[in-house]
Design an enzyme around this catalytic site. Structure first.
Site, PDB file in Angstrom:
ATOM      1  N   SER A 122       0.838  -1.201   0.000  1.00  0.00           N
ATOM      2  CA  SER A 122       0.000   0.000   0.000  1.00  0.00           C
ATOM      3  C   SER A 122       0.878   1.259   0.000  1.00  0.00           C
ATOM      4  O   SER A 122       1.645   1.454  -0.947  1.00  0.00           O
ATOM      5  CB  SER A 122      -0.954  -0.058   1.190  1.00  0.00           C
ATOM      6  N   HIS A 157      -7.405  -6.060   0.587  1.00  0.00           N
ATOM      7  CA  HIS A 157      -6.211  -5.238   0.852  1.00  0.00           C
ATOM      8  C   HIS A 157      -5.453  -5.710   2.104  1.00  0.00           C
ATOM      9  O   HIS A 157      -4.466  -5.101   2.491  1.00  0.00           O
ATOM     10  CB  HIS A 157      -6.656  -3.777   1.039  1.00  0.00           C
ATOM     11  N   ASP A 172     -10.105  -5.400  -3.616  1.00  0.00           N
ATOM     12  CA  ASP A 172      -9.447  -4.412  -2.759  1.00  0.00           C
ATOM     13  C   ASP A 172     -10.274  -3.133  -2.815  1.00  0.00           C
ATOM     14  O   ASP A 172     -10.283  -2.438  -3.829  1.00  0.00           O
ATOM     15  CB  ASP A 172      -8.023  -4.178  -3.280  1.00  0.00           C
TER      16      ASP A 172
END
Lengths: 284, 284
Positions: free
Chosen positions: A149, A262, A227
Protein backbone atom coordinates in the site's frame (compact mmCIF):
# COMPACT_ATOMS: atom_id res chain seq x y z
CA UNK A 1 21.22 1.09 18.74
CA UNK A 2 19.46 -0.96 21.38
CA UNK A 3 18.10 -4.47 20.90
CA UNK A 4 14.85 -4.61 22.89
CA UNK A 5 13.87 -8.19 22.02
CA UNK A 6 15.47 -11.21 20.40
CA UNK A 7 12.84 -13.67 19.22
CA UNK A 8 13.42 -17.14 17.77
CA UNK A 9 11.38 -17.68 14.61
CA UNK A 10 11.68 -20.01 11.60
CA UNK A 11 15.14 -21.26 12.64
CA UNK A 12 16.45 -17.68 12.73
CA UNK A 13 16.19 -14.63 14.97
CA UNK A 14 14.00 -11.54 14.86
CA UNK A 15 15.70 -8.56 16.51
CA UNK A 16 13.50 -5.71 17.68
CA UNK A 17 15.67 -2.62 17.57
CA UNK A 18 15.37 0.99 18.73
CA UNK A 19 17.63 3.86 17.70
CA UNK A 20 17.72 7.66 17.81
CA UNK A 21 17.33 8.94 14.26
CA UNK A 22 19.14 12.02 13.04
CA UNK A 23 16.60 12.50 10.25
CA UNK A 24 13.39 12.20 12.28
CA UNK A 25 14.89 13.40 15.59
CA UNK A 26 12.84 10.71 17.35
CA UNK A 27 13.36 7.20 18.69
CA UNK A 28 12.66 4.84 15.79
CA UNK A 29 11.77 1.14 15.93
CA UNK A 30 13.00 -1.37 13.37
CA UNK A 31 12.59 -5.15 13.12
CA UNK A 32 15.49 -7.14 11.64
CA UNK A 33 15.23 -10.84 10.82
CA UNK A 34 18.44 -12.82 10.41
CA UNK A 35 17.93 -16.35 9.06
CA UNK A 36 19.92 -19.34 10.26
CA UNK A 37 23.20 -18.78 8.50
CA UNK A 38 25.05 -21.87 7.37
CA UNK A 39 28.34 -20.33 6.22
CA UNK A 40 29.36 -17.66 8.70
CA UNK A 41 31.92 -16.28 6.25
CA UNK A 42 29.35 -15.25 3.66
CA UNK A 43 27.34 -12.06 3.85
CA UNK A 44 23.69 -12.40 2.87
CA UNK A 45 21.30 -10.19 0.86
CA UNK A 46 18.25 -8.60 2.47
CA UNK A 47 14.70 -7.55 1.71
CA UNK A 48 13.64 -4.08 2.82
CA UNK A 49 9.90 -4.16 3.53
CA UNK A 50 8.06 -0.82 3.76
CA UNK A 51 4.73 -1.01 5.57
CA UNK A 52 1.43 0.70 4.88
CA UNK A 53 -0.61 3.38 6.63
CA UNK A 54 -0.98 2.95 10.43
CA UNK A 55 1.49 0.05 10.63
CA UNK A 56 4.44 -0.45 12.96
CA UNK A 57 7.28 -2.87 12.13
CA UNK A 58 5.31 -5.61 13.92
CA UNK A 59 2.30 -5.94 11.61
CA UNK A 60 4.18 -7.37 8.65
CA UNK A 61 6.56 -9.30 10.91
CA UNK A 62 3.58 -11.15 12.41
CA UNK A 63 1.15 -11.39 9.51
CA UNK A 64 2.80 -11.14 6.08
CA UNK A 65 4.77 -14.46 6.20
CA UNK A 66 7.79 -12.55 4.82
CA UNK A 67 9.99 -14.01 7.57
CA UNK A 68 9.01 -17.58 6.73
CA UNK A 69 9.63 -17.30 3.00
CA UNK A 70 12.82 -15.24 3.44
CA UNK A 71 14.15 -17.86 5.86
CA UNK A 72 13.73 -20.55 3.19
CA UNK A 73 15.95 -18.53 0.81
CA UNK A 74 18.51 -17.45 3.43
CA UNK A 75 17.54 -13.80 3.09
CA UNK A 76 17.51 -11.24 5.90
CA UNK A 77 14.50 -8.91 6.27
CA UNK A 78 14.50 -5.32 7.52
CA UNK A 79 11.16 -3.76 8.52
CA UNK A 80 11.25 -0.04 9.44
CA UNK A 81 8.42 1.98 10.93
CA UNK A 82 6.08 4.14 8.82
CA UNK A 83 6.72 7.56 10.40
CA UNK A 84 8.29 9.33 13.36
CA UNK A 85 6.24 8.75 16.53
CA UNK A 86 5.87 11.23 19.36
CA UNK A 87 7.49 14.11 17.45
CA UNK A 88 5.26 16.48 19.44
CA UNK A 89 3.76 18.27 16.44
CA UNK A 90 0.25 19.58 16.96
CA UNK A 91 -2.27 17.36 15.17
CA UNK A 92 0.20 14.57 14.41
CA UNK A 93 -2.12 11.93 15.93
CA UNK A 94 -5.43 13.28 14.62
CA UNK A 95 -5.63 11.28 11.38
CA UNK A 96 -4.96 7.63 10.55
CA UNK A 97 -3.89 8.57 7.01
CA UNK A 98 -1.66 11.53 7.82
CA UNK A 99 0.99 12.25 10.47
CA UNK A 100 1.84 9.39 12.84
CA UNK A 101 1.86 6.09 10.91
CA UNK A 102 1.70 7.93 7.60
CA UNK A 103 5.13 9.41 6.81
CA UNK A 104 4.60 8.66 3.11
CA UNK A 105 8.34 8.12 2.64
CA UNK A 106 9.05 11.75 1.68
CA UNK A 107 11.39 14.40 3.07
CA UNK A 108 9.00 17.12 4.19
CA UNK A 109 9.73 20.69 3.14
CA UNK A 110 6.66 22.27 4.74
CA UNK A 111 6.54 23.49 8.35
CA UNK A 112 5.95 22.10 10.94
CA UNK A 113 6.57 18.65 9.42
CA UNK A 114 10.02 19.29 7.93
CA UNK A 115 11.77 18.96 11.30
CA UNK A 116 10.83 15.29 11.74
CA UNK A 117 8.95 13.87 8.77
CA UNK A 118 11.96 12.92 6.66
CA UNK A 119 11.23 9.27 6.04
CA UNK A 120 12.81 9.32 2.57
CA UNK A 121 16.30 10.03 3.89
CA UNK A 122 15.65 7.95 6.98
CA UNK A 123 15.00 4.85 4.85
CA UNK A 124 17.41 5.62 2.04
CA UNK A 125 20.39 6.57 4.21
CA UNK A 126 20.00 5.92 7.91
CA UNK A 127 18.52 2.42 7.72
CA UNK A 128 21.44 1.36 5.51
CA UNK A 129 23.94 2.86 7.99
CA UNK A 130 22.18 1.16 10.89
CA UNK A 131 22.39 -2.23 9.17
CA UNK A 132 26.00 -1.72 8.09
CA UNK A 133 27.07 -0.74 11.59
CA UNK A 134 25.18 -3.37 13.54
CA UNK A 135 24.43 -6.37 11.35
CA UNK A 136 27.69 -7.16 9.50
CA UNK A 137 26.21 -10.45 8.26
CA UNK A 138 24.00 -8.41 5.88
CA UNK A 139 25.43 -7.25 2.55
CA UNK A 140 23.75 -3.86 2.13
CA UNK A 141 24.82 -3.71 -1.51
CA UNK A 142 22.34 -6.54 -2.14
CA UNK A 143 18.94 -5.16 -1.25
CA UNK A 144 15.55 -6.01 -2.68
CA UNK A 145 12.82 -3.52 -1.80
CA UNK A 146 9.11 -4.23 -1.39
CA UNK A 147 6.13 -2.98 0.54
CA UNK A 148 2.37 -2.84 0.93
CA UNK A 149 0.00 0.00 0.00
CA UNK A 150 1.77 3.24 1.11
CA UNK A 151 4.84 1.01 1.50
CA UNK A 152 4.36 -0.41 -1.99
CA UNK A 153 4.44 3.14 -3.31
CA UNK A 154 7.51 3.79 -1.15
CA UNK A 155 9.32 0.77 -2.57
CA UNK A 156 8.65 1.69 -6.21
CA UNK A 157 9.47 5.38 -5.65
CA UNK A 158 12.73 4.57 -3.82
CA UNK A 159 13.74 2.15 -6.55
CA UNK A 160 13.02 4.59 -9.39
CA UNK A 161 14.86 7.48 -7.68
CA UNK A 162 18.01 5.52 -6.84
CA UNK A 163 19.62 3.90 -9.87
CA UNK A 164 21.66 0.85 -8.90
CA UNK A 165 20.85 0.96 -5.21
CA UNK A 166 18.22 -1.78 -5.15
CA UNK A 167 18.69 -5.03 -7.04
CA UNK A 168 14.98 -5.83 -7.23
CA UNK A 169 11.62 -4.22 -6.55
CA UNK A 170 8.09 -5.45 -5.96
CA UNK A 171 4.92 -4.14 -4.36
CA UNK A 172 1.63 -5.34 -2.88
CA UNK A 173 -1.33 -3.10 -3.73
CA UNK A 174 0.83 0.02 -4.09
CA UNK A 175 -0.49 3.59 -4.19
CA UNK A 176 0.88 3.94 -7.70
CA UNK A 177 -0.08 7.50 -8.66
CA UNK A 178 -0.24 9.35 -5.33
CA UNK A 179 -0.41 12.88 -6.83
CA UNK A 180 -3.95 12.36 -8.05
CA UNK A 181 -5.58 10.34 -5.22
CA UNK A 182 -6.92 11.50 -1.82
CA UNK A 183 -4.27 9.75 0.33
CA UNK A 184 -1.45 11.26 -1.71
CA UNK A 185 -3.04 14.71 -2.03
CA UNK A 186 -3.44 14.92 1.75
CA UNK A 187 0.11 13.81 2.58
CA UNK A 188 1.94 15.53 -0.29
CA UNK A 189 -0.04 18.73 0.28
CA UNK A 190 0.87 18.85 3.97
CA UNK A 191 4.45 17.58 3.74
CA UNK A 192 5.48 19.18 0.43
CA UNK A 193 3.17 22.16 0.03
CA UNK A 194 1.05 23.28 -2.89
CA UNK A 195 3.71 23.30 -5.61
CA UNK A 196 2.85 20.10 -7.44
CA UNK A 197 6.19 19.92 -9.23
CA UNK A 198 7.52 18.87 -5.81
CA UNK A 199 4.98 16.05 -5.70
CA UNK A 200 6.17 14.71 -9.04
CA UNK A 201 9.57 13.95 -7.52
CA UNK A 202 7.88 11.24 -5.45
CA UNK A 203 5.15 10.00 -7.79
CA UNK A 204 6.03 6.68 -9.51
CA UNK A 205 3.95 7.55 -12.58
CA UNK A 206 5.90 10.80 -13.04
CA UNK A 207 9.28 9.34 -12.09
CA UNK A 208 9.14 6.41 -14.51
CA UNK A 209 8.86 8.84 -17.45
CA UNK A 210 11.53 11.24 -16.23
CA UNK A 211 14.38 9.04 -15.03
CA UNK A 212 17.38 8.07 -17.15
CA UNK A 213 15.83 6.94 -20.44
CA UNK A 214 18.35 4.15 -20.95
CA UNK A 215 17.66 2.57 -17.59
CA UNK A 216 15.92 -0.79 -17.67
CA UNK A 217 14.00 -2.51 -14.92
CA UNK A 218 11.08 -4.63 -13.88
CA UNK A 219 8.64 -4.42 -10.98
CA UNK A 220 6.32 -7.17 -9.74
CA UNK A 221 2.93 -5.98 -8.47
CA UNK A 222 -0.05 -7.88 -7.08
CA UNK A 223 -3.38 -6.24 -6.29
CA UNK A 224 -6.72 -7.84 -5.41
CA UNK A 225 -9.80 -7.23 -7.52
CA UNK A 226 -11.80 -6.98 -4.26
CA UNK A 227 -9.45 -4.41 -2.76
CA UNK A 228 -11.88 -1.65 -1.76
CA UNK A 229 -9.10 0.93 -1.83
CA UNK A 230 -8.63 0.13 -5.50
CA UNK A 231 -11.93 -0.72 -7.15
CA UNK A 232 -14.15 1.45 -4.93
CA UNK A 233 -11.98 4.32 -3.68
CA UNK A 234 -9.51 4.55 -6.57
CA UNK A 235 -6.60 5.18 -4.18
CA UNK A 236 -4.17 2.73 -5.79
CA UNK A 237 -4.36 3.26 -9.59
CA UNK A 238 -1.90 0.46 -10.33
CA UNK A 239 -2.99 0.52 -13.98
CA UNK A 240 -1.69 4.09 -14.29
CA UNK A 241 1.85 2.86 -13.67
CA UNK A 242 1.52 0.29 -16.43
CA UNK A 243 0.27 3.05 -18.73
CA UNK A 244 3.06 5.43 -17.68
CA UNK A 245 5.68 2.76 -18.35
CA UNK A 246 4.74 2.48 -22.03
CA UNK A 247 7.56 3.72 -24.22
CA UNK A 248 10.13 3.16 -21.44
CA UNK A 249 12.46 0.22 -20.82
CA UNK A 250 10.46 -0.73 -17.73
CA UNK A 251 8.30 -3.79 -17.42
CA UNK A 252 5.50 -3.55 -14.86
CA UNK A 253 4.36 -7.10 -14.11
CA UNK A 254 0.90 -6.24 -12.76
CA UNK A 255 -1.18 -9.15 -11.49
CA UNK A 256 -4.80 -8.39 -10.60
CA UNK A 257 -5.73 -11.37 -8.45
CA UNK A 258 -9.31 -12.56 -8.21
CA UNK A 259 -11.15 -12.35 -4.91
CA UNK A 260 -8.36 -10.80 -2.84
CA UNK A 261 -8.73 -7.72 -0.62
CA UNK A 262 -6.21 -5.24 0.85
CA UNK A 263 -5.41 -7.18 4.06
CA UNK A 264 -2.43 -9.22 5.19
CA UNK A 265 -4.38 -12.30 4.08
CA UNK A 266 -3.79 -10.96 0.57
CA UNK A 267 -0.16 -9.97 1.22
CA UNK A 268 0.73 -13.33 2.78
CA UNK A 269 -0.93 -15.23 -0.07
CA UNK A 270 1.51 -13.78 -2.63
CA UNK A 271 4.60 -13.36 -0.45
CA UNK A 272 6.13 -16.58 -1.80
CA UNK A 273 6.01 -15.20 -5.36
CA UNK A 274 7.58 -11.91 -4.28
CA UNK A 275 10.40 -13.51 -2.31
CA UNK A 276 11.21 -15.69 -5.32
CA UNK A 277 11.19 -12.60 -7.55
CA UNK A 278 13.73 -10.90 -5.28
CA UNK A 279 15.81 -14.03 -4.69
CA UNK A 280 16.29 -14.58 -8.42
CA UNK A 281 17.46 -11.00 -8.96
CA UNK A 282 19.58 -10.74 -5.80
CA UNK A 283 21.50 -13.86 -6.70
CA UNK A 284 22.25 -12.98 -10.32
CA UNK B 1 -25.51 -18.89 11.13
CA UNK B 2 -24.42 -15.67 9.46
CA UNK B 3 -21.31 -15.20 7.32
CA UNK B 4 -19.95 -11.74 8.18
CA UNK B 5 -16.90 -11.84 5.91
CA UNK B 6 -15.55 -13.98 3.09
CA UNK B 7 -11.83 -13.45 2.62
CA UNK B 8 -9.63 -14.88 -0.13
CA UNK B 9 -6.44 -16.38 1.30
CA UNK B 10 -3.93 -18.98 0.07
CA UNK B 11 -6.11 -20.02 -2.90
CA UNK B 12 -9.03 -20.76 -0.56
CA UNK B 13 -11.60 -18.83 1.46
CA UNK B 14 -11.74 -17.78 5.11
CA UNK B 15 -15.33 -17.43 6.31
CA UNK B 16 -15.95 -15.30 9.40
CA UNK B 17 -19.08 -16.68 10.97
CA UNK B 18 -21.44 -15.65 13.80
CA UNK B 19 -24.08 -17.84 15.41
CA UNK B 20 -26.28 -17.92 18.51
CA UNK B 21 -25.03 -20.69 20.77
CA UNK B 22 -27.42 -22.78 22.85
CA UNK B 23 -24.62 -23.72 25.25
CA UNK B 24 -23.20 -20.24 25.92
CA UNK B 25 -26.46 -18.35 25.27
CA UNK B 26 -24.39 -15.68 23.49
CA UNK B 27 -23.46 -14.74 19.95
CA UNK B 28 -20.29 -16.71 19.13
CA UNK B 29 -17.72 -16.00 16.43
CA UNK B 30 -15.95 -18.75 14.48
CA UNK B 31 -13.48 -18.62 11.59
CA UNK B 32 -13.67 -21.41 9.00
CA UNK B 33 -11.06 -21.85 6.26
CA UNK B 34 -11.98 -23.90 3.20
CA UNK B 35 -9.05 -24.66 0.89
CA UNK B 36 -9.33 -24.67 -2.88
CA UNK B 37 -11.08 -27.97 -3.47
CA UNK B 38 -10.15 -29.83 -6.62
CA UNK B 39 -12.70 -32.66 -6.55
CA UNK B 40 -16.04 -31.23 -5.50
CA UNK B 41 -17.41 -34.72 -4.85
CA UNK B 42 -14.97 -35.48 -2.05
CA UNK B 43 -15.42 -34.31 1.52
CA UNK B 44 -12.27 -33.10 3.23
CA UNK B 45 -10.89 -33.51 6.79
CA UNK B 46 -10.43 -30.53 9.09
CA UNK B 47 -8.21 -29.23 11.85
CA UNK B 48 -9.92 -27.82 14.94
CA UNK B 49 -7.64 -25.15 16.43
CA UNK B 50 -8.33 -24.04 20.01
CA UNK B 51 -6.79 -20.69 20.91
CA UNK B 52 -5.14 -19.50 24.10
CA UNK B 53 -6.05 -16.98 26.81
CA UNK B 54 -7.37 -13.60 25.54
CA UNK B 55 -7.54 -14.71 21.89
CA UNK B 56 -10.39 -14.38 19.41
CA UNK B 57 -10.63 -16.58 16.28
CA UNK B 58 -8.60 -13.92 14.43
CA UNK B 59 -5.25 -14.19 16.24
CA UNK B 60 -4.36 -17.65 14.99
CA UNK B 61 -6.00 -17.03 11.61
CA UNK B 62 -3.64 -14.09 11.05
CA UNK B 63 -0.46 -15.16 12.83
CA UNK B 64 -0.11 -18.93 13.23
CA UNK B 65 0.32 -19.83 9.52
CA UNK B 66 -2.18 -22.70 10.06
CA UNK B 67 -4.18 -21.58 7.03
CA UNK B 68 -1.14 -21.65 4.75
CA UNK B 69 0.04 -25.10 5.76
CA UNK B 70 -3.50 -26.54 5.84
CA UNK B 71 -4.11 -25.19 2.33
CA UNK B 72 -1.07 -27.13 1.06
CA UNK B 73 -2.60 -30.37 2.38
CA UNK B 74 -6.18 -29.64 1.31
CA UNK B 75 -7.36 -29.50 4.92
CA UNK B 76 -10.09 -27.21 6.26
CA UNK B 77 -9.48 -25.30 9.51
CA UNK B 78 -12.04 -24.34 12.15
CA UNK B 79 -11.07 -21.70 14.73
CA UNK B 80 -13.63 -21.09 17.52
CA UNK B 81 -13.52 -18.33 20.14
CA UNK B 82 -12.09 -18.87 23.64
CA UNK B 83 -15.17 -17.99 25.74
CA UNK B 84 -18.61 -16.44 25.62
CA UNK B 85 -18.40 -12.65 25.22
CA UNK B 86 -20.87 -10.17 26.64
CA UNK B 87 -22.65 -12.72 28.82
CA UNK B 88 -23.37 -9.89 31.28
CA UNK B 89 -21.90 -11.62 34.34
CA UNK B 90 -20.46 -9.27 36.95
CA UNK B 91 -16.68 -9.31 36.79
CA UNK B 92 -16.46 -11.25 33.51
CA UNK B 93 -14.14 -8.64 31.98
CA UNK B 94 -11.99 -7.94 35.06
CA UNK B 95 -9.20 -10.47 34.39
CA UNK B 96 -7.27 -11.44 31.29
CA UNK B 97 -6.83 -15.01 32.57
CA UNK B 98 -10.39 -15.65 33.75
CA UNK B 99 -13.87 -14.92 32.33
CA UNK B 100 -13.98 -13.33 28.87
CA UNK B 101 -11.28 -14.87 26.66
CA UNK B 102 -10.61 -17.59 29.22
CA UNK B 103 -13.40 -20.16 29.06
CA UNK B 104 -10.87 -22.92 29.73
CA UNK B 105 -12.92 -25.38 27.65
CA UNK B 106 -14.97 -26.66 30.64
CA UNK B 107 -18.71 -26.89 31.33
CA UNK B 108 -19.08 -24.69 34.43
CA UNK B 109 -21.07 -26.05 37.35
CA UNK B 110 -20.59 -23.09 39.66
CA UNK B 111 -22.88 -20.04 39.70
CA UNK B 112 -22.92 -17.51 38.06
CA UNK B 113 -20.74 -19.04 35.34
CA UNK B 114 -22.75 -22.20 34.67
CA UNK B 115 -25.37 -20.36 32.59
CA UNK B 116 -22.90 -19.37 29.85
CA UNK B 117 -19.42 -20.75 30.42
CA UNK B 118 -19.95 -24.14 28.80
CA UNK B 119 -17.14 -24.17 26.29
CA UNK B 120 -16.62 -27.93 26.57
CA UNK B 121 -20.04 -28.78 25.14
CA UNK B 122 -19.90 -25.80 22.82
CA UNK B 123 -16.74 -27.12 21.15
CA UNK B 124 -17.49 -30.81 21.46
CA UNK B 125 -21.09 -30.67 20.23
CA UNK B 126 -22.21 -27.37 18.81
CA UNK B 127 -19.17 -26.60 16.65
CA UNK B 128 -19.54 -30.02 15.01
CA UNK B 129 -23.26 -29.37 14.38
CA UNK B 130 -22.48 -25.94 12.96
CA UNK B 131 -19.95 -27.40 10.53
CA UNK B 132 -22.20 -30.32 9.56
CA UNK B 133 -25.14 -28.03 8.87
CA UNK B 134 -23.30 -25.27 7.02
CA UNK B 135 -20.09 -26.62 5.49
CA UNK B 136 -21.03 -29.91 3.82
CA UNK B 137 -17.60 -30.05 2.14
CA UNK B 138 -16.09 -30.87 5.56
CA UNK B 139 -16.15 -34.47 6.80
CA UNK B 140 -16.66 -33.98 10.54
CA UNK B 141 -15.76 -37.61 11.20
CA UNK B 142 -12.21 -36.70 10.19
CA UNK B 143 -11.05 -34.12 12.71
CA UNK B 144 -7.58 -33.43 14.01
CA UNK B 145 -7.48 -31.23 17.10
CA UNK B 146 -4.73 -28.84 18.15
CA UNK B 147 -4.28 -25.60 20.05
CA UNK B 148 -1.96 -23.20 21.84
CA UNK B 149 -1.46 -22.75 25.59
CA UNK B 150 -4.99 -22.90 27.13
CA UNK B 151 -6.07 -24.22 23.72
CA UNK B 152 -3.30 -26.82 23.75
CA UNK B 153 -4.68 -28.05 27.07
CA UNK B 154 -8.17 -27.96 25.53
CA UNK B 155 -7.08 -30.05 22.57
CA UNK B 156 -5.41 -32.75 24.68
CA UNK B 157 -8.26 -32.83 27.21
CA UNK B 158 -10.93 -33.08 24.49
CA UNK B 159 -9.00 -35.85 22.77
CA UNK B 160 -8.51 -37.89 25.95
CA UNK B 161 -12.16 -37.56 27.00
CA UNK B 162 -13.65 -38.54 23.64
CA UNK B 163 -12.44 -41.90 22.41
CA UNK B 164 -12.62 -42.14 18.62
CA UNK B 165 -13.86 -38.61 18.04
CA UNK B 166 -10.56 -37.05 16.97
CA UNK B 167 -8.20 -38.81 14.59
CA UNK B 168 -5.13 -36.89 15.72
CA UNK B 169 -4.03 -34.51 18.44
CA UNK B 170 -1.20 -32.04 18.92
CA UNK B 171 -0.50 -29.00 21.05
CA UNK B 172 1.72 -25.91 21.20
CA UNK B 173 2.94 -25.04 24.70
CA UNK B 174 -0.12 -26.63 26.38
CA UNK B 175 -1.13 -26.07 30.01
CA UNK B 176 -0.62 -29.75 30.67
CA UNK B 177 -1.45 -30.14 34.35
CA UNK B 178 -3.94 -27.32 35.03
CA UNK B 179 -5.07 -28.58 38.48
CA UNK B 180 -1.77 -27.60 40.06
CA UNK B 181 -0.88 -24.31 38.34
CA UNK B 182 -2.19 -20.76 38.97
CA UNK B 183 -4.08 -20.39 35.65
CA UNK B 184 -5.88 -23.69 36.17
CA UNK B 185 -6.54 -23.16 39.86
CA UNK B 186 -8.17 -19.80 39.15
CA UNK B 187 -10.40 -21.03 36.31
CA UNK B 188 -11.24 -24.48 37.71
CA UNK B 189 -11.91 -22.98 41.15
CA UNK B 190 -14.34 -20.44 39.77
CA UNK B 191 -16.01 -22.56 37.08
CA UNK B 192 -16.03 -25.95 38.87
CA UNK B 193 -15.90 -25.07 42.57
CA UNK B 194 -13.68 -26.36 45.32
CA UNK B 195 -14.24 -30.11 44.88
CA UNK B 196 -11.00 -31.07 43.15
CA UNK B 197 -12.35 -34.40 41.90
CA UNK B 198 -14.31 -32.25 39.42
CA UNK B 199 -11.07 -30.67 38.27
CA UNK B 200 -9.55 -34.07 37.52
CA UNK B 201 -12.19 -34.67 34.85
CA UNK B 202 -10.52 -31.96 32.80
CA UNK B 203 -6.85 -32.36 33.72
CA UNK B 204 -4.81 -34.19 31.01
CA UNK B 205 -2.40 -35.63 33.62
CA UNK B 206 -5.32 -37.17 35.54
CA UNK B 207 -7.29 -38.19 32.46
CA UNK B 208 -4.44 -40.07 30.77
CA UNK B 209 -4.19 -42.42 33.76
CA UNK B 210 -7.93 -42.95 34.18
CA UNK B 211 -9.25 -43.44 30.65
CA UNK B 212 -9.78 -46.83 29.01
CA UNK B 213 -6.54 -48.70 29.76
CA UNK B 214 -6.50 -50.43 26.40
CA UNK B 215 -6.74 -47.21 24.45
CA UNK B 216 -3.63 -46.22 22.50
CA UNK B 217 -2.65 -42.84 21.17
CA UNK B 218 0.03 -40.30 20.46
CA UNK B 219 0.22 -36.56 20.94
CA UNK B 220 2.75 -34.17 19.41
CA UNK B 221 3.83 -31.28 21.63
CA UNK B 222 6.26 -28.41 21.07
CA UNK B 223 7.28 -25.97 23.79
CA UNK B 224 10.03 -23.35 23.79
CA UNK B 225 12.82 -23.41 26.35
CA UNK B 226 12.52 -19.61 26.56
CA UNK B 227 8.77 -19.71 27.18
CA UNK B 228 8.42 -17.61 30.34
CA UNK B 229 5.12 -19.28 31.20
CA UNK B 230 6.98 -22.55 31.36
CA UNK B 231 10.49 -22.10 32.72
CA UNK B 232 9.75 -19.07 34.92
CA UNK B 233 6.09 -19.31 35.90
CA UNK B 234 5.64 -23.09 35.75
CA UNK B 235 2.18 -22.73 34.23
CA UNK B 236 2.61 -25.34 31.50
CA UNK B 237 4.25 -28.41 33.11
CA UNK B 238 4.46 -30.32 29.82
CA UNK B 239 6.90 -32.76 31.43
CA UNK B 240 4.18 -33.82 33.88
CA UNK B 241 2.14 -35.23 31.01
CA UNK B 242 5.09 -37.29 29.80
CA UNK B 243 5.52 -38.59 33.36
CA UNK B 244 1.78 -39.32 33.74
CA UNK B 245 1.78 -41.24 30.46
CA UNK B 246 4.31 -43.78 31.71
CA UNK B 247 2.71 -47.23 32.04
CA UNK B 248 -0.06 -46.28 29.58
CA UNK B 249 -0.32 -46.97 25.85
CA UNK B 250 0.12 -43.26 25.12
CA UNK B 251 3.15 -41.75 23.50
CA UNK B 252 3.73 -38.08 24.26
CA UNK B 253 6.13 -36.74 21.64
CA UNK B 254 7.39 -33.72 23.61
CA UNK B 255 9.84 -31.43 21.81
CA UNK B 256 11.48 -28.72 23.89
CA UNK B 257 12.74 -26.32 21.25
CA UNK B 258 15.74 -24.12 21.89
CA UNK B 259 15.34 -20.37 21.99
CA UNK B 260 11.59 -20.21 21.35
CA UNK B 261 9.09 -18.24 23.46
CA UNK B 262 5.29 -18.47 23.91
CA UNK B 263 4.29 -16.19 21.01
CA UNK B 264 2.84 -16.83 17.59
CA UNK B 265 6.41 -16.59 16.25
CA UNK B 266 6.92 -19.89 18.08
CA UNK B 267 3.58 -21.38 17.00
CA UNK B 268 4.07 -20.48 13.34
CA UNK B 269 7.61 -21.89 13.36
CA UNK B 270 6.35 -25.40 14.14
CA UNK B 271 2.98 -25.31 12.40
CA UNK B 272 4.33 -27.19 9.39
CA UNK B 273 5.32 -30.13 11.62
CA UNK B 274 1.93 -30.18 13.31
CA UNK B 275 -0.06 -30.05 10.07
CA UNK B 276 2.00 -32.96 8.73
CA UNK B 277 1.36 -34.90 11.95
CA UNK B 278 -2.39 -34.45 11.52
CA UNK B 279 -2.38 -35.01 7.76
CA UNK B 280 -0.63 -38.36 8.16
CA UNK B 281 -3.18 -39.57 10.74
CA UNK B 282 -6.27 -38.11 9.05
CA UNK B 283 -5.42 -39.85 5.79
CA UNK B 284 -4.73 -43.30 7.20
Amino acid sequence: MKITAEIAVNDGTLYKVEHESTFTKTLMKVNVFIPKVIKQSEKIPFILYLSGLTCTPDNASEKSMIIYFASLKNLAVVLPDTSPRGAGIEGEDDNWDFGTGAGFYVDSINKPWNENYNMYSYINTEIFQLINDNFPIIDTSKCGITGHSMGGYGAIMMHLRNEGKFKSCSAFAPISNPSIVPWGEKCFGNYLGNDKTKWEEYDPCCLIKKINKDRKGDILIHVGDKDVFNYRDNQLRCENLVEASKGTNWEIDLNVVKGYDHSYYFVSSFMKDHIEWHYNRLNK
